[in-house]
Design a protein around this motif. Sequence first.
Motif, short mmCIF file in Angstrom:
data_model
loop_
_atom_site.label_atom_id
_atom_site.label_comp_id
_atom_site.label_asym_id
_atom_site.label_seq_id
_atom_site.Cartn_x
_atom_site.Cartn_y
_atom_site.Cartn_z
N ASP A 33 -10.30 53.31 48.88
CA ASP A 33 -11.42 52.47 48.28
C ASP A 33 -11.96 52.49 49.15
O ASP A 33 -13.50 51.89 48.36
CB ASP A 33 -9.82 50.89 48.83
CG ASP A 33 -8.64 51.24 48.44
OD1 ASP A 33 -8.95 52.33 47.14
OD2 ASP A 33 -8.10 50.22 48.08
N GLU A 34 -12.75 52.51 50.24
CA GLU A 34 -14.23 52.91 50.98
C GLU A 34 -15.00 53.45 50.04
O GLU A 34 -15.82 53.23 50.10
CB GLU A 34 -13.81 53.11 52.61
CG GLU A 34 -13.37 52.14 53.17
CD GLU A 34 -11.73 52.33 52.94
OE1 GLU A 34 -10.91 53.34 52.62
OE2 GLU A 34 -10.91 51.09 53.72
N TRP A 35 -14.23 54.89 49.98
CA TRP A 35 -14.98 55.40 49.39
C TRP A 35 -15.98 55.37 48.33
O TRP A 35 -16.70 55.39 47.87
CB TRP A 35 -14.40 56.91 49.45
CG TRP A 35 -15.04 58.53 48.49
CD1 TRP A 35 -16.55 59.23 49.21
CD2 TRP A 35 -15.46 58.86 47.96
NE1 TRP A 35 -16.63 60.40 48.12
CE2 TRP A 35 -16.29 60.32 47.57
CE3 TRP A 35 -14.57 58.26 46.69
CZ2 TRP A 35 -16.77 61.02 46.07
CZ3 TRP A 35 -15.04 59.18 44.94
CH2 TRP A 35 -15.90 60.67 44.76
N MET A 36 -14.94 54.75 47.23
CA MET A 36 -14.70 54.22 46.33
C MET A 36 -15.77 53.14 45.26
O MET A 36 -16.50 53.65 45.09
CB MET A 36 -13.59 54.22 45.01
CG MET A 36 -12.81 55.31 45.23
SD MET A 36 -12.78 56.19 43.16
CE MET A 36 -12.77 54.31 41.95
N ALA A 37 -15.68 52.64 46.33
CA ALA A 37 -16.61 51.41 47.00
C ALA A 37 -18.40 51.79 47.05
O ALA A 37 -19.04 51.61 46.51
CB ALA A 37 -16.56 50.50 47.80
N ILE A 43 -18.93 46.94 38.81
CA ILE A 43 -17.49 46.63 38.29
C ILE A 43 -17.57 46.80 36.50
O ILE A 43 -19.04 46.54 36.22
CB ILE A 43 -16.87 45.19 38.73
CG1 ILE A 43 -17.29 45.23 40.42
CG2 ILE A 43 -15.77 45.38 37.91
CD1 ILE A 43 -16.27 45.93 41.25
N PRO A 44 -16.83 46.95 36.25
CA PRO A 44 -15.97 47.87 36.17
C PRO A 44 -15.67 49.56 36.72
O PRO A 44 -17.23 50.20 36.53
CB PRO A 44 -15.02 48.03 35.29
CG PRO A 44 -15.67 48.06 34.03
CD PRO A 44 -17.58 47.58 34.42
N ARG A 45 -15.45 49.90 37.93
CA ARG A 45 -15.01 50.97 38.38
C ARG A 45 -14.39 52.19 37.54
O ARG A 45 -13.42 51.47 37.03
CB ARG A 45 -14.89 51.54 39.33
CG ARG A 45 -15.37 50.72 40.64
CD ARG A 45 -14.78 50.61 42.63
NE ARG A 45 -15.37 50.22 43.11
CZ ARG A 45 -15.56 48.62 43.20
NH1 ARG A 45 -14.14 48.47 43.64
NH2 ARG A 45 -16.39 49.27 44.94
N PRO A 46 -14.09 53.78 37.10
CA PRO A 46 -13.46 54.46 36.72
C PRO A 46 -11.87 53.54 36.63
O PRO A 46 -11.89 53.70 38.17
CB PRO A 46 -13.42 55.39 37.31
CG PRO A 46 -14.76 55.43 37.65
CD PRO A 46 -15.47 54.08 38.30
N GLN A 47 -11.04 53.77 36.17
CA GLN A 47 -9.60 53.53 36.56
C GLN A 47 -8.45 54.57 37.20
O GLN A 47 -8.00 53.91 37.60
CB GLN A 47 -9.08 53.67 34.86
CG GLN A 47 -9.37 52.03 34.22
CD GLN A 47 -9.08 52.44 32.46
OE1 GLN A 47 -8.76 53.62 31.92
NE2 GLN A 47 -8.56 51.57 32.38
#
Length: 179
Positions: A33-37, A43-47
Amino acid sequence: MEENRERAGWQEVHCLEGRLYLRIPEKYGRPSDEWMAARFPGIPRPQEVYRSRDGDRIITFNLLDKPLQERQVYPAAKEMERMISHVYPESIRIRARELRTEAGRIGWFSFITGGIRADSVHCMFVLPVKDNMMLGSYHFPEGTMEADRRMFIEMLKSISIQPDPLPSGKQGAIHGTEI
């Protein structure tokens, strides 16, 4: 035996709540989740996102609430290419193409952007999944363009659309794995 050799180095993953199956390199996994953020602050992020261990190769999947039929795949890819070329003039490396696979038609193209450490190649692809647009992307360093383009095409060729989604919570062969 030949099929096993062909699949060595690859893993099958189930994306988008079991609607889409494909093979990706076995060393790819879901990011934290940290890497994604950090990587996708908006927002929105890739699904769905998978990445290589060092994070320099990323593949994303988004099932949009936009209708798309097979006959619209190439025009959709061509229009996305046109939009990208306005934002990043002279960045298109491979013009919009259509790949015919067992899953149906997949439209794709690639472009390049400058990066801090190195330039990056972005392959955008689109295909209909249950008559809705699935928009995906594959990103990698420019220095490995030819090998990564071949890998990208192999991933696209491996896509299959599933008739019925898996029950919720059973999305990926590596669900919960973080790199």
